[in-house]
Design a protein around this motif. Structure first.
Motif, mmCIF file in Angstrom:
data_model
loop_
_atom_site.group_PDB
_atom_site.id
_atom_site.type_symbol
_atom_site.label_atom_id
_atom_site.label_comp_id
_atom_site.label_asym_id
_atom_site.label_seq_id
_atom_site.Cartn_x
_atom_site.Cartn_y
_atom_site.Cartn_z
ATOM 1 N N VAL A 1 21.764 -1.921 13.748
ATOM 2 C CA VAL A 1 21.002 -1.457 12.581
ATOM 3 C C VAL A 1 20.168 -0.225 12.958
ATOM 4 O O VAL A 1 20.097 0.750 12.201
ATOM 5 N N ASP A 2 19.566 -0.248 14.154
ATOM 6 C CA ASP A 2 18.786 0.911 14.632
ATOM 7 C C ASP A 2 19.687 2.143 14.779
ATOM 8 O O ASP A 2 19.313 3.250 14.368
ATOM 9 N N GLU A 3 20.862 1.951 15.394
ATOM 10 C CA GLU A 3 21.795 3.063 15.610
ATOM 11 C C GLU A 3 22.229 3.672 14.274
ATOM 12 O O GLU A 3 22.275 4.896 14.124
ATOM 13 N N VAL A 4 22.564 2.796 13.311
ATOM 14 C CA VAL A 4 22.995 3.292 11.996
ATOM 15 C C VAL A 4 21.853 4.059 11.347
ATOM 16 O O VAL A 4 22.051 5.144 10.776
ATOM 17 N N GLY A 5 20.641 3.519 11.439
ATOM 18 C CA GLY A 5 19.465 4.178 10.865
ATOM 19 C C GLY A 5 19.228 5.560 11.457
ATOM 20 O O GLY A 5 18.936 6.526 10.741
ATOM 21 N N GLN A 6 19.397 5.672 12.789
ATOM 22 C CA GLN A 6 19.149 6.956 13.469
ATOM 23 C C GLN A 6 20.254 7.971 13.198
ATOM 24 O O GLN A 6 19.990 9.159 13.070
ATOM 25 N N ARG A 7 21.492 7.517 13.106
ATOM 26 C CA ARG A 7 22.624 8.444 13.059
ATOM 27 C C ARG A 7 23.122 8.743 11.646
ATOM 28 O O ARG A 7 23.850 9.701 11.435
ATOM 29 N N ARG A 8 22.744 7.923 10.675
ATOM 30 C CA ARG A 8 23.289 8.078 9.331
ATOM 31 C C ARG A 8 22.755 9.309 8.619
ATOM 32 O O ARG A 8 23.481 10.006 7.913
ATOM 33 N N GLY A 9 21.454 9.601 8.784
ATOM 34 C CA GLY A 9 20.839 10.672 7.990
ATOM 35 C C GLY A 9 20.916 10.291 6.530
ATOM 36 O O GLY A 9 20.560 9.184 6.140
ATOM 37 N N LYS A 10 21.461 11.204 5.697
ATOM 38 C CA LYS A 10 21.638 10.887 4.266
ATOM 39 C C LYS A 10 23.116 10.879 3.926
ATOM 40 O O LYS A 10 23.563 11.490 2.967
ATOM 41 N N ARG A 11 23.861 10.165 4.755
ATOM 42 C CA ARG A 11 25.320 10.138 4.581
ATOM 43 C C ARG A 11 25.794 8.733 4.248
ATOM 44 O O ARG A 11 25.104 7.748 4.501
ATOM 45 N N ASP A 12 27.021 8.673 3.690
ATOM 46 C CA ASP A 12 27.686 7.385 3.520
ATOM 47 C C ASP A 12 28.081 6.846 4.892
ATOM 48 O O ASP A 12 28.244 7.602 5.856
ATOM 49 N N VAL A 13 28.274 5.537 4.972
ATOM 50 C CA VAL A 13 28.751 4.888 6.194
ATOM 51 C C VAL A 13 30.107 4.247 5.889
ATOM 52 O O VAL A 13 30.201 3.396 5.002
ATOM 53 N N TYR A 14 31.159 4.692 6.575
ATOM 54 C CA TYR A 14 32.487 4.092 6.418
ATOM 55 C C TYR A 14 32.731 3.120 7.568
ATOM 56 O O TYR A 14 32.509 3.464 8.734
#
Length: 371
Positions: free
Chosen positions: A153-166
């Protein structure tokens, strides 16, 4: 009657229809009053743990995946540590373009407790590179034991920015279970994806809205016929898929000895000094040792009975065996990997000549030792 407005199953994402019970997305009309609405297939998986077989052809998979490269997105690629080389999508890079890939390795609970996790992570990075996938990081998780999730969850939060997640992965790697956790952490939606042991549970793109207007997009699991788990019947799938930590079985073998793994595969130690081999596979697979000179006769007489799974009745549904010859080099610790079955670690560094017999099409390879 057909649905007047297009609606989708909240379990697997497929477009719902009320006309054809044998096609994907079927829902009885009376079930339309439920909230959320799920298709009959998802209903059966959730309530009776039985799946109807619905196929989505390979071109359709490629079309769905091809969208990712045109988006600005974070890609989460989920692989199964037990079947790493069978579940990694080797051609993923050409689909995702320049989008960052976070490699999530599920089922770490299957490994023995006294394990060096840094070494496992380094091994995963090395294998991913050999498969031509550029990754930004590796996250080790267990969907079953709820391990590693805070880090994900931390990694997704840091790397997502304002993008979709596939979220992408092969069938049966635990993808839907992990997406359900992401839904809990990132979305206020109450629905959950359908999770089961059966291949191809998610039939279409499932879009889960996030608070900032972006989405988590769960894609269908890719079906690889090169995995033994895709070839066996549902009755035998339970024996193949381990649900408890692996109990390594160690065999001291002389050249000219054979190990049978039920009637699913055979390991011949053809040439080399006396040495030990450690088998990492489900406890549901019975291992039988014999002399190489007797192996053909033993299989002819006992396949489907003493050598099982599968049973004799289901043996005819599995492709005939192909022989793979592998030379284990001196001075290196290597695994003999059979996709969907597990792997055999060659514990000596003195080298060996091995022959593996496995159903035609099943991926068999030599790789650097995981453990």
């Amino acid at each position: 009657m057909e649905l007047e407005t297009v609606r989708h199953c909240s379990g697997c994402g497929v477009t719902l229809q009320t006309a054809q019970p044998d096609q994907s997305g079927y829902v009885p009309e009376k079930a339309l009053e439920r909230t959320p609405i799920i298709c009959q297939r998802c209903f059966r998986i959730k309530n009776y743990n039985e799946a109807m077989s619905v196929a989505l052809d390979h071109d359709e998979f490629l079309r769905l995946l091809g969208r990712i490269g045109q988006e600005d997105a974070l890609v989460i690629h989920i692989v199964d540590l037990f079947d790493f080389d069978g579940s990694i999508i080797s051609g993923l890079q050409r689909f995702v373009g320049t989008n960052p890939v976070l490699l999530v390795v599920n089922k770490i609970d299957l490994l023995p407790k006294a394990i060096n996790w840094n070494r496992i992570k380094n091994w995963v990075q090395r294998q991913a590179k050999e498969h031509g996938i550029q990754i930004v990081d590796v996250v080790l998780v267990s969907a079953k034991r709820n391990l590693g999730f805070e880090r994900l969850v931390d990694e997704v939060g840091q790397r997502r920015g304002k993008r979709d997640v596939y979220v992408v992965g092969a069938t049966n790697v635990g993808k839907s279970t992990l997406v359900n956790r992401l839904i809990n952490d990132y979305s206020d939606m109450e629905r959950e994806l359908t999770t089961s042991r059966y291949p191809g549970t998610t039939l279409d793109m499932v879009n889960i809205p996030l608070d900032d207007g972006k989405h988590i997009v769960d894609t269908p699991g890719i079906v690889y016929k090169s995995r033994l788990t895709e070839l066996v019947s549902r009755e035998d799938l339970g024996a193949l898929l381990p649900d408890k930590p692996l109990k390594p079985a160690v065999y001291q073998l002389n050249a000219g000895q054979t190990l049978f793994f039920g009637a699913l595969a055979r390991f011949d130690f053809v040439e080399g000094e006396r040495q030990s081999f450690t088998c990492y596979m489900s406890n549901g697979i019975k291992i039988h040792r014999t002399k190489l000179e007797r192996a053909d006769e033993l299989y002819a007489d006992h396949a489907g009975e003493m050598l099982a799974p599968p049973t004799k009745a289901r043996l005819a549904d599995i492709p005939a065996w192909t022989k793979h010859q592998l030379r284990v080099p001196r001075g290196q610790e290597m695994d003999v990997f059979v996709s969907g079955l597990g792997w055999i670690t060659c514990n000596s560094t003195s080298g060996a000549l091995i022959e593996i017999h496995a159903p035609k099409g099943v991926k068999v390879l030599l790789r650097h030792a995981l453990i």
